[in-house]
Write an enzyme that holds these catalytic residues in place. Sequence first.
Site, PDB file in Angstrom:
ATOM      1  N   ASP A   1     -11.134  -1.772  15.399  1.00  0.00           N
ATOM      2  CA  ASP A   1     -10.580  -3.095  15.686  1.00  0.00           C
ATOM      3  C   ASP A   1     -11.720  -3.919  16.277  1.00  0.00           C
ATOM      4  OD1 ASP A   1      -9.332  -5.367  16.619  1.00  0.00           O
ATOM      5  OD2 ASP A   1      -7.935  -4.336  17.955  1.00  0.00           O
TER       6      ASP A   1
ATOM      7  N   LYS B   1     -16.743 -13.437  17.271  1.00  0.00           N
ATOM      8  CA  LYS B   1     -15.828 -13.430  16.125  1.00  0.00           C
ATOM      9  C   LYS B   1     -15.441 -14.858  15.715  1.00  0.00           C
ATOM     10  CE  LYS B   1     -11.528 -11.048  14.799  1.00  0.00           C
ATOM     11  NZ  LYS B   1     -10.568 -10.044  15.316  1.00  0.00           N
TER      12      LYS B   1
ATOM     13  N   GLU C   1      -5.015  -7.180  10.641  1.00  0.00           N
ATOM     14  CA  GLU C   1      -4.637  -6.660  11.955  1.00  0.00           C
ATOM     15  C   GLU C   1      -3.126  -6.448  12.118  1.00  0.00           C
ATOM     16  OE1 GLU C   1      -6.734  -9.361  14.515  1.00  0.00           O
ATOM     17  OE2 GLU C   1      -8.657  -8.541  13.885  1.00  0.00           O
TER      18      GLU C   1
ATOM     19  N   ASP D   1       0.934 -11.420  16.560  1.00  0.00           N
ATOM     20  CA  ASP D   1      -0.346 -10.891  17.033  1.00  0.00           C
ATOM     21  C   ASP D   1      -1.190 -12.015  17.630  1.00  0.00           C
ATOM     22  OD1 ASP D   1      -2.842  -9.764  17.389  1.00  0.00           O
ATOM     23  OD2 ASP D   1      -3.041  -8.994  15.341  1.00  0.00           O
TER      24      ASP D   1
END
Lengths: 177, 617
Positions: free
Chosen positions: B24, B86, B182, B204
């Site tokens: 992850d 990211k 994800e 999420d």
Amino acid sequence: MPFDFSQSHFVLFGLPTTFALDRAVLDTAYRKLQAEFHPDRFAAADDAQKRLSLQIATRVNEAYQTLKSPLARARYLLQLNGVDTQEDTNTAMPVDFLMQQMEWRETIADAKTQRNVDELEELNRQLAEEITELTVELAELLDEQHAWSDAATAVRKLRFLEKLNDEIGNAIEAVLF
Amino acid sequence: MLLQISEPGMSAAPHQHRLAVGIDLGTTNSLVATVRSGSATCLPDEQGHALLPSVVHYASDATVTVGHAAQARQNQDPANTVVSVKRFMGRGLTDVADAATPYRFVDEPGMLKLQTAAGIKSPVEVSADILKALKARAEASLGGELVGAVITVPAYFDDAQRQATKDAATLAGLNVLRLLNEPTAAAIAYGLDNAAEGTYVVYDLGGGTFDVSILELTRGLFEVRATSGDSQLGGDDFDHRLHCWILETAGLSQLNDRDSRLLLTKARQAKETLTDHASTQVTAQLSDGTLVNVELTAETLQQITAHLVQKTITPLRRALRDAKLGVDDIKGVVLVGGATRMPHVRRAVTELFGREPLTNLDPDKVVALGAAMQANVLAGNKGDDDWLLLDVIPLSLGLETMGGLVEKVIPRNSTIPTARAQEFTTFKDGQTAMAIHVLQGERELVTDGRSLARFELRGIPPMVAGAARIRVTFQVDADGLLSVSAREQSTGIEASIMVKPSYGLSDDEIGKMLRESMQHASDDMHARKLGEARVEAESILNATRAALTQDGDLLNDTERAEVDAALTSTEAAIAGHDADAVRLAAEALNEATSEFAARRMDRAVSRGLSGHKIDEI
């Protein structure tokens, strides 16, 4: 990985070549094929096998999407019988049908202007009924009468109704979001 | 003779366990997990931490520090300590221009880069450094070389962001078995753990991204029905909002980078404290000796971040609409991501669905655990449980057509892998090249979409306008990555590219594009009408001009003047912005040339009778 790319979507899923469709049988067959050919099954395989599985899984998805939708299924069935539905070229529709279409469009536009989601949802429900009626008619024309030309006209009508459906959906989104 | 029998896609030696991990790669924290003796576990570092802060420090002697050690340096050396990288993946400089960061960005075409003490680093390289640390941890812990890894990405990541992630893994020396969304990874971990069946929503909210996916779980099958989200919304935004509130409340302005980073850290800590406390004190000493001491209550936090929570509800509703489902059809809501620990986020979800969300798996770990399970299966370690995952693409893919319009080729939420082919034709007589412009997003106009790639199909044999048939095929693979190929059907001339976009959208643009595509549906409709009318009118113009050059002698002066007048008024209408005027002018031109067309037909027929082929005319 033996796979026959030339077989029809109906044969692929072991279904009769008819408009009438047992959705449960389609879903089960689809899942079984994906379980066998999905690229996840070949993540550790060589490149040639990976490529082939990608192509097969892509075809299986395409076939599933085609058969799942009444419009796409009818169009495909006509195509198998050598009939072009001429959806982009043949715009000659019965006058009363076109009048009805214009009424639909006006009602949708009005409801959208008034930001009336309930009205739009109600239109959605009425349209769903019309689509169901037309689908029943298509089944009769395709499976019983083999009246390809009339079926092609019905497909063009269904295309109009699907567009209306999209328009209502867009109108609801535009009001809500 | 011994025959070696093996299942396709499986190791020839099934008894041998192949080492594979799930990673992850998060905005704030990253994790690595694997399946050992049938169950998935996160692999901790030597100090026992499972979470690796996604922070990389670059020193002037080229030393690279990752994780907690790098985090410890961020207040002292913010410019050389990269956090939340990211957010920059697959993005251009103009996309982050307004982001408050201490970094020195390098102005280069393509993806933005960062100037550090150890040289210029691209976000792909920084991410690769995080991945290398996780790879080393896994190999030390498992005692062997990895066969491969499943790397998770936000479901709402576009093609550029996915490709950048895959590049980072490759750079870190990892064999990417699959890029996995994800929320889908979370659903696997949750579904397998609870033997769940039915339709579930995964909400999420991570450090920097928000995803919502709707999945149908049936025995052994995880089928994504729809996904939506905001690739620039996460816990970070709550921290920033809180940071601003602290500045306002304490009457501060114009902080240096160090103080700014310090208060941001304090803001994050305060937010975390409020998860199970009603209020907290924010205290800090700034570099000039100023003491900051303000009280923050849970209620205040809720008030100042209410708009951020609201921003998650729109994608949620859209995903439900796309899946043609109502709130009542949902069997459960799984919360994923550290930011879902905030009580007011949970309350908002509870309110919308009228039920308590499911939180029995650690929201920080659930994605890595699901990725590990998938990696285990993909590596060929089939256990008793066997399942299949069917995911979708988050954003529609399309092509630019005449008039600056986007023709959608693959609609959003199509199950992958998928391919779609579309035929296009030439617009002018003798046209030998055609530009292909690939876009992603929901808007109807090219200028509003995200440009993924441009390429050119050359060497089309000269034909009359409309005679060439160019078939453009989009293929989206199981990683959600796109490749495009084009082929002229009559000659077989081909061009293809793996779409490797070098330039990104501005931060909010994906979410914004979706919202706007709805809001501006009517603008688009008008623009589309105008565009289509122009294309139609221009093709009549071109055809008329070509016909006049060839057979102009068929008209007398008066007739010629009439046609010329119609040509001029059509040109004028095209230059304007009234779709109806363009259409009327084109119709008038068509009318004015009907007699001319009839005479040309007669001439063509008489030529045909005298031994010419009709297609030579």
